[in-house]
Write a protein that holds these residues in place. Structure first.
Motif, PDB file in Angstrom:
ATOM      1  N   LEU A   1       0.727  -1.189   0.057  1.00 52.64           N
ATOM      2  CA  LEU A   1      -0.030   0.090  -0.034  1.00 52.64           C
ATOM      3  C   LEU A   1       0.658   1.216  -0.013  1.00 52.64           C
ATOM      4  O   LEU A   1       0.154   2.382  -0.459  1.00 52.64           O
ATOM      5  N   PHE A   2       2.312   1.181   0.465  1.00 46.79           N
ATOM      6  CA  PHE A   2       3.022   2.272   0.469  1.00 46.79           C
ATOM      7  C   PHE A   2       3.417   2.702  -1.139  1.00 46.79           C
ATOM      8  O   PHE A   2       4.328   3.690  -1.366  1.00 46.79           O
ATOM      9  N   ARG A   3       3.255   1.731  -2.039  1.00 45.22           N
ATOM     10  CA  ARG A   3       3.409   1.992  -3.419  1.00 45.22           C
ATOM     11  C   ARG A   3       4.913   2.159  -3.709  1.00 45.22           C
ATOM     12  O   ARG A   3       5.669   3.166  -4.402  1.00 45.22           O
ATOM     13  N   ARG A   4       5.878   1.292  -2.917  1.00 48.83           N
ATOM     14  CA  ARG A   4       7.017   1.469  -3.220  1.00 48.83           C
ATOM     15  C   ARG A   4       7.962   0.057  -3.669  1.00 48.83           C
ATOM     16  O   ARG A   4       7.264  -0.837  -2.891  1.00 48.83           O
ATOM     17  N   ALA A   5       8.705   0.087  -4.331  1.00 41.87           N
ATOM     18  CA  ALA A   5       9.263  -1.077  -4.628  1.00 41.87           C
ATOM     19  C   ALA A   5       9.914  -1.947  -3.707  1.00 41.87           C
ATOM     20  O   ALA A   5      10.754  -1.434  -2.796  1.00 41.87           O
ATOM     21  N   GLY A   6       9.799  -3.304  -3.708  1.00 44.94           N
ATOM     22  CA  GLY A   6      10.519  -4.154  -2.586  1.00 44.94           C
ATOM     23  C   GLY A   6       9.332  -4.788  -2.017  1.00 44.94           C
ATOM     24  O   GLY A   6       9.837  -5.840  -1.115  1.00 44.94           O
ATOM     25  N   ALA A   7       8.189  -4.153  -1.588  1.00 48.99           N
ATOM     26  CA  ALA A   7       7.312  -4.757  -0.768  1.00 48.99           C
ATOM     27  C   ALA A   7       6.991  -6.208  -1.112  1.00 48.99           C
ATOM     28  O   ALA A   7       6.836  -7.100  -0.229  1.00 48.99           O
ATOM     29  N   ALA A   8       6.849  -6.358  -2.509  1.00 47.06           N
ATOM     30  CA  ALA A   8       6.595  -7.631  -3.029  1.00 47.06           C
ATOM     31  C   ALA A   8       7.093  -7.686  -4.245  1.00 47.06           C
ATOM     32  O   ALA A   8       6.837  -6.770  -4.891  1.00 47.06           O
ATOM     33  N   LEU A   9       8.106  -8.735  -4.527  1.00 49.08           N
ATOM     34  CA  LEU A   9       8.569  -8.781  -6.047  1.00 49.08           C
ATOM     35  C   LEU A   9       8.456 -10.120  -6.572  1.00 49.08           C
ATOM     36  O   LEU A   9       8.573 -11.332  -6.052  1.00 49.08           O
ATOM     37  N   ALA A  10       7.977 -10.312  -7.862  1.00 47.13           N
ATOM     38  CA  ALA A  10       7.916 -11.583  -8.477  1.00 47.13           C
ATOM     39  C   ALA A  10       8.809 -11.814  -9.648  1.00 47.13           C
ATOM     40  O   ALA A  10       9.254 -10.830 -10.360  1.00 47.13           O
ATOM     41  N   LEU A  11       9.546 -12.909  -9.650  1.00 52.00           N
ATOM     42  CA  LEU A  11      10.698 -13.398 -10.587  1.00 52.00           C
ATOM     43  C   LEU A  11       9.846 -14.081 -11.513  1.00 52.00           C
ATOM     44  O   LEU A  11       9.667 -15.266 -11.094  1.00 52.00           O
ATOM     45  N   VAL A  12       9.834 -13.627 -12.635  1.00 55.24           N
ATOM     46  CA  VAL A  12       9.283 -14.551 -13.838  1.00 55.24           C
ATOM     47  C   VAL A  12      10.556 -14.741 -14.958  1.00 55.24           C
ATOM     48  O   VAL A  12      10.961 -14.044 -15.680  1.00 55.24           O
TER      49      VAL A  12
ATOM     50  N   ALA B   1       8.264   0.499   8.257  1.00 57.06           N
ATOM     51  CA  ALA B   1       7.481  -0.153   7.346  1.00 57.06           C
ATOM     52  C   ALA B   1       7.798  -1.531   6.548  1.00 57.06           C
ATOM     53  O   ALA B   1       7.290  -2.293   6.894  1.00 57.06           O
ATOM     54  N   PHE B   2       8.861  -1.228   5.783  1.00 61.47           N
ATOM     55  CA  PHE B   2       9.373  -2.546   5.326  1.00 61.47           C
ATOM     56  C   PHE B   2      10.979  -2.113   4.806  1.00 61.47           C
ATOM     57  O   PHE B   2      11.063  -0.867   4.641  1.00 61.47           O
ATOM     58  N   ASP B   3      11.801  -3.021   4.681  1.00 58.51           N
ATOM     59  CA  ASP B   3      13.354  -2.709   4.387  1.00 58.51           C
ATOM     60  C   ASP B   3      13.290  -3.115   3.063  1.00 58.51           C
ATOM     61  O   ASP B   3      13.636  -4.305   2.571  1.00 58.51           O
ATOM     62  N   ALA B   4      13.512  -2.164   2.103  1.00 54.42           N
ATOM     63  CA  ALA B   4      13.735  -2.408   0.730  1.00 54.42           C
ATOM     64  C   ALA B   4      15.021  -3.332   0.455  1.00 54.42           C
ATOM     65  O   ALA B   4      15.253  -4.070  -0.310  1.00 54.42           O
ATOM     66  N   ARG B   5      16.026  -2.637   1.342  1.00 54.79           N
ATOM     67  CA  ARG B   5      17.412  -3.356   1.447  1.00 54.79           C
ATOM     68  C   ARG B   5      17.272  -5.095   1.422  1.00 54.79           C
ATOM     69  O   ARG B   5      17.753  -5.580   0.819  1.00 54.79           O
ATOM     70  N   ALA B   6      16.655  -5.259   2.610  1.00 54.08           N
ATOM     71  CA  ALA B   6      16.204  -6.847   2.858  1.00 54.08           C
ATOM     72  C   ALA B   6      15.555  -7.350   1.860  1.00 54.08           C
ATOM     73  O   ALA B   6      16.218  -8.756   1.256  1.00 54.08           O
ATOM     74  N   SER B   7      14.484  -6.933   1.196  1.00 54.64           N
ATOM     75  CA  SER B   7      13.721  -7.376   0.030  1.00 54.64           C
ATOM     76  C   SER B   7      14.965  -7.619  -1.236  1.00 54.64           C
ATOM     77  O   SER B   7      14.852  -8.808  -1.633  1.00 54.64           O
ATOM     78  N   PHE B   8      15.604  -6.493  -1.643  1.00 52.72           N
ATOM     79  CA  PHE B   8      16.453  -6.920  -2.609  1.00 52.72           C
ATOM     80  C   PHE B   8      17.493  -7.702  -2.529  1.00 52.72           C
ATOM     81  O   PHE B   8      18.144  -8.444  -3.454  1.00 52.72           O
ATOM     82  N   GLN B   9      18.071  -7.760  -1.367  1.00 51.94           N
ATOM     83  CA  GLN B   9      19.251  -8.859  -0.873  1.00 51.94           C
ATOM     84  C   GLN B   9      18.400 -10.285  -1.096  1.00 51.94           C
ATOM     85  O   GLN B   9      19.129 -11.223  -1.714  1.00 51.94           O
TER      86      GLN B   9
END
Length: 417
Positions: free
Chosen positions: A42-53, A127-135
């Motif tokens: 809902l924060f509309r920032r990249a990293g909250a959820a990522l799908a790899l196709v 909120a969430f840590d984009a760094r952790a998500s990208f790692q």
């Protein structure tokens, strides 16, 4: 369940030289995984959820999401295809120890956190840590052998700051903008998507019938719009459809952008309405008059009807979308509106932040119309001093041509005054 047509995605991705897609837009995550993107999206920032196709259709889709929404993602993709990162919501799972009656709530929670590997002094992010998500994304890319690959992003969504962090953390990956490729993959719908869009259109049309029954002299625009909403609600109650939203642009009278007013005999009444079912939005519209139409109203609607029929003749498989635009515009010019210029006469429909999604039926539209597309085709015109006008239908493209979703007549209808 994912709605990605993997063979189509493989063909289009390979043609663009893309080895995989990483989808960060929440709506695209849902489309690719069949799982919710979670509240952090809902924060509309990249990293909250990522799908790899991956481009190769045989390779599984995987995802990075928050711990809170890991369970549905794992059910959709498989336990080994989902990595997680924390968000701000504090949780604990005490179910394995509920028979320990000697332990109070705090002790049970401590057991839960210990089992989860929480260390002393660990803190959740704001909120969430984009760094952790990208790692975590880096780990997925490594698993798929994609750390040195050419990976496409939905760059029409990515904030600049988030992309800069992604490049910093995963510098070996060659990131490219895959937004046009993603749009082309999405354009051809799955059977489930087609069914949802049909249901959404059916709800909107049911609302139209109730709205039309409410029209009489002196009725306010807002009351007509509310009657449409009530009609939709009644149809939802009857069918059990999962309505997730609805929108309307209803105008009355000679000033289509005035935002209100009451309808009087001779006035133009324009509906442009849509319903969302599980996030998939319909889009259709009609134009009426209360009582006998004025001569100029008839002239405008006659031109729009001719333009609609001319464009509809080209709305079939194998035609580039620009042909529809060209024919509709030429018909308007033949009808005497020589300077008429409409940026687009419609668009694809799907699951997104707005009902209008690419590709567009535009002068620059080189995309070929294909079976399985669901398109909104429209011929609108807004004339201050006469009113707002629209003819719009939602069409499923089949091998035989274009199948409309609505049954209401497209021609100008004079409602009883």
């Amino acid at each position: 369940m994912s709605d990605v047509n993997r063979p189509r995605a493989q063909r289009l991705m390979q043609a663009a030289g893309i080895d995989a897609l990483v989808l960060a837009k929440p709506e695209s995550f849902v489309w690719a995984t069949g799982a919710p993107a979670g509240v952090a999206s809902l924060f509309r920032r990249a990293g909250a959820a990522l799908a790899l196709v991956p481009a190769h259709a045989a390779e599984p889709i995987s995802a990075v999401c928050t711990e809170l929404f890991a369970a549905p993602a794992r059910r959709a993709l498989g336990a080994h295809q989902v990595l997680t990162h924390p968000d701000w919501v504090e949780t604990a799972d005490i179910r394995p120890w509920t028979d320990r009656h000697d332990l109070g709530a705090a002790a049970l929670v401590q057991e839960s956190w210990k089992a989860a590997g929480r260390t002393t002094g660990w803190n959740r992010p704001t909120a969430f840590d984009a760094r952790a998500s990208f790692q975590q994304l880096g780990l997925l890319l490594k698993q798929h052998g994609l750390l040195d690959a050419r990976v496409g992003l939905d760059m029409d969504f990515w904030p600049v700051a988030d992309f800069a962090l992604l490049q910093q953390l995963l510098p070996r990956v060659r990131w490219v903008d895959a937004s046009p490729v993603i749009a082309r993959i999405k354009t051809v719908k799955s059977p489930r998507e087609i069914a949802l869009l049909r249901q959404a259109a059916s709800l909107a049309e049911a609302g139209m019938r109730q709205a039309l029954a409410s029209v009489r002299p002196g009725v306010h625009r807002d009351a007509i719009a509310q009657a449409w909403k009530t009609g939709v609600a009644d149809e939802v109650a009857r069918t059990g459809a999962r309505l997730t939203g609805q929108w309307e642009y209803t105008t009355v009278g000679p000033l289509p952008w005035q935002g209100g007013g009451v309808i009087q005999p001779g006035d133009v009444l324009k509906f442009d309405v849509g319903c969302l079912v599980e996030g998939y939005s319909s889009d259709s519209g009609r134009t009426y008059t209360l009582g006998r139409a004025r001569p100029r109203t008839r002239q405008i609607m006659g031109a729009l009807e001719a333009a609609f029929e001319a464009g509809l003749d080209a709305l079939r498989p194998g035609e580039p979308m620009r042909h529809v635009h060209q024919r509709a515009t030429a018909a308007m010019h033949r009808a005497g509106f020589a300077g008429f210029s409409r940026g687009h006469y419609g668009h694809s429909l799907g699951h997104d932040t707005f009902c209008e999604v690419p590709p567009f039926i535009a002068a620059q539209g080189d995309d070929l119309i294909e079976p399985g597309m669901v398109l909104a085709f429209e011929t609108p015109f807004y004339v201050d001093g006469e009113g707002g006008f629209i003819i719009e239908d939602q069409f499923l493209i089949t091998e035989r041509g274009a199948e409309p979703a609505w049954q209401l007549p497209r021609q100008l209808v004079e409602l009883p005054a």
